[in-house]
Scaffold this motif. Structure first.
Motif, PDB file in Angstrom:
ATOM      1  N   ILE A 276       0.812  -1.218   0.000  1.00  9.89           N
ATOM      2  CA  ILE A 276       0.000   0.000   0.000  1.00  9.89           C
ATOM      3  C   ILE A 276       0.853   1.278   0.000  1.00  9.89           C
ATOM      4  N   PRO A 277       1.895   1.401   0.845  1.00  8.42           N
ATOM      5  CA  PRO A 277       2.712   2.621   0.770  1.00  8.42           C
ATOM      6  C   PRO A 277       3.385   2.813  -0.590  1.00  8.42           C
ATOM      7  N   GLY A 278       3.794   1.701  -1.224  1.00 13.67           N
ATOM      8  CA  GLY A 278       4.382   1.809  -2.551  1.00 13.67           C
ATOM      9  C   GLY A 278       3.376   2.268  -3.587  1.00 13.67           C
ATOM     10  N   VAL A 279       2.166   1.710  -3.522  1.00 17.76           N
ATOM     11  CA  VAL A 279       1.096   2.146  -4.416  1.00 17.76           C
ATOM     12  C   VAL A 279       0.781   3.617  -4.185  1.00 17.76           C
ATOM     13  N   ALA A 280       0.842   4.048  -2.921  1.00 23.39           N
ATOM     14  CA  ALA A 280       0.561   5.447  -2.600  1.00 23.39           C
ATOM     15  C   ALA A 280       1.530   6.383  -3.303  1.00 23.39           C
ATOM     16  N   THR A 281       2.833   6.055  -3.296  1.00 23.39           N
ATOM     17  CA  THR A 281       3.791   6.927  -3.971  1.00 23.39           C
ATOM     18  C   THR A 281       3.582   6.927  -5.485  1.00 23.39           C
ATOM     19  N   LEU A 282       3.187   5.792  -6.039  1.00 17.68           N
ATOM     20  CA  LEU A 282       2.864   5.766  -7.473  1.00 17.68           C
ATOM     21  C   LEU A 282       1.679   6.673  -7.784  1.00 17.68           C
ATOM     22  N   ASP A 283       0.732   6.760  -6.851  1.00 24.67           N
ATOM     23  CA  ASP A 283      -0.453   7.592  -7.074  1.00 24.67           C
ATOM     24  C   ASP A 283      -0.138   9.079  -7.022  1.00 24.67           C
ATOM     25  N   ILE A 284       0.992   9.454  -6.423  1.00 24.18           N
ATOM     26  CA  ILE A 284       1.420  10.854  -6.522  1.00 24.18           C
ATOM     27  C   ILE A 284       1.620  11.221  -7.986  1.00 24.18           C
ATOM     28  N   ALA A 285       2.331  10.357  -8.705  1.00 25.61           N
ATOM     29  CA  ALA A 285       2.593  10.623 -10.127  1.00 25.61           C
ATOM     30  C   ALA A 285       1.318  10.529 -10.960  1.00 25.61           C
ATOM     31  N   VAL A 286       0.456   9.560 -10.637  1.00 24.18           N
ATOM     32  CA  VAL A 286      -0.772   9.360 -11.405  1.00 24.18           C
ATOM     33  C   VAL A 286      -1.689  10.574 -11.288  1.00 24.18           C
ATOM     34  N   THR A 287      -1.816  11.117 -10.071  1.00 21.80           N
ATOM     35  CA  THR A 287      -2.736  12.242  -9.855  1.00 21.80           C
ATOM     36  C   THR A 287      -2.073  13.599 -10.050  1.00 21.80           C
ATOM     37  N   GLY A 288      -0.732  13.626 -10.128  1.00 23.13           N
ATOM     38  CA  GLY A 288      -0.041  14.910 -10.192  1.00 23.13           C
ATOM     39  C   GLY A 288       0.437  15.325 -11.561  1.00 23.13           C
TER      40      GLY A 288
END
Length: 311
Positions: free
Chosen positions: A156-168
């Motif tokens: 989950i923490p790894g997916v969270a950092t990927l979502d920074i790029a996805v949403t940013g």
């Protein structure tokens, strides 16, 4: 293994209900519901689905996040030792990243209504995501780990950092590109390492307990359309079984399915394929149905008080 199924104290009979039992992984509901609203926008663009219901779903996600944030803040105030024990737990600690992911997805949803609010939420959520990923990585490497706790929530923490790029990707800041590249690099490495460890555990150890089966869908989230779809088909017979009891851990299926639905629509539109568009539409119906069922079951256990039972 879910927050519901892990008892931080000695096992005793049920005696009362308390806000101390508000599970941190319930924030995954914000991820799933907001993800459904973003998938709905893709469905509107691709297959002409009416837009308004999807926006209502997104605002529902906003309301749920605010309610859970208030409830968990109250829990932190009244039961700080319980929150500290959750944060120190090798599995439960990973669920705190669902708060950050929910905020990141909300930033994408809110951009249509207030770009400034979206930017503020994304910036705060990105900082929180990096902080949580750092703490979890330090904890993972700084103490001996048991194979029993090498479970899908580690991702989950790894997916969270990927979502920074996805949403940013649409953020206007001059530094946003560098932050997105850093987030993608950190998330990719964390995901690769933890996926290898989790697959090794699944291959060489006993099957996951029934209550932990829904968390297997977390393995789908880091991948793009092709392998994610294949992996979902592999894991689904292990997850969607009649003997797997319901708990809030079932929200673990929601965001991976929503992410796959969004990617499915975008790939179908890029390929300009009628067949893929139709399949994307069918998968979206599956996503909406799955979230509706989990939402209904969650409301049911909340109204009956079972969500707050103390052991």
């Amino acid at each position: 293994m879910t927050v519901q199924s892990m008892d931080l104290s000695n096992s005793t009979p049920l005696t009362r209900r308390s806000i101390s039992q508000l599970p941190i992984n319930l924030f995954a509901s914000v991820m799933g519901i907001t993800g459904l609203s973003l998938a709905w926008r893709e469905a509107t663009r691709t297959i002409g689905l009416p837009a308004l219901p999807g926006e209502y779903v997104g605002w529902l996600g906003t309301s749920i996040f605010l309610s859970l944030a208030l409830g968990y803040a109250f829990k932190w105030h009244r039961h700080p030792a319980t929150v500290a024990a959750e944060f120190a737990h090798p599995v439960q600690s990973n669920f705190f990243a669902t708060v950050a992911i929910g905020l990141l997805l909300q930033s994408a949803f809110l951009n249509r209504y207030s770009p400034l609010l979206s930017e503020v939420v994304w910036t705060a959520a990105s900082a929180l995501t990096f902080a949580l990923a750092y703490v979890v990585a330090r904890g993972f490497l700084g103490r001996q780990q048991s194979r029993d706790t090498t479970l899908p929530p580690l991702l989950i923490p790894g997916v969270a950092t990927l979502d920074i790029a996805v949403t940013g990707h649409a953020m206007p800041f001059a530094w946003a590109h560098e932050v997105n590249m850093l987030a993608f690099s950190v998330g990719s490495v964390i995901a690769a390492v933890f996926i290898a460890l989790i697959f090794s555990r699944l291959r060489h150890e006993d099957p996951l307990p029934a209550l932990a089966r829904p968390s297997l869908m977390v393995l789908v989230a880091p991948f793009a359309v092709g392998f994610a779809l294949f992996l979902m088909l592999v894991l689904s017979p292990m997850v969607f079984r009649s003997h797997v009891p319901f708990s809030v851990g079932w929200w673990a299926i929601s965001f991976p399915l929503a992410a796959l639905s969004i990617a499915f629509f975008r790939y179908a539109a890029s390929a300009e394929s009628t067949v893929l568009t139709g399949l994307a539409g069918l998968f979206f119906l599956f996503l909406a149905g799955a979230i509706a069922v989990v939402f209904y079951r969650t409301i049911s256990i909340t109204l009956t008080g079972r969500l707050f039972e103390v052991r």
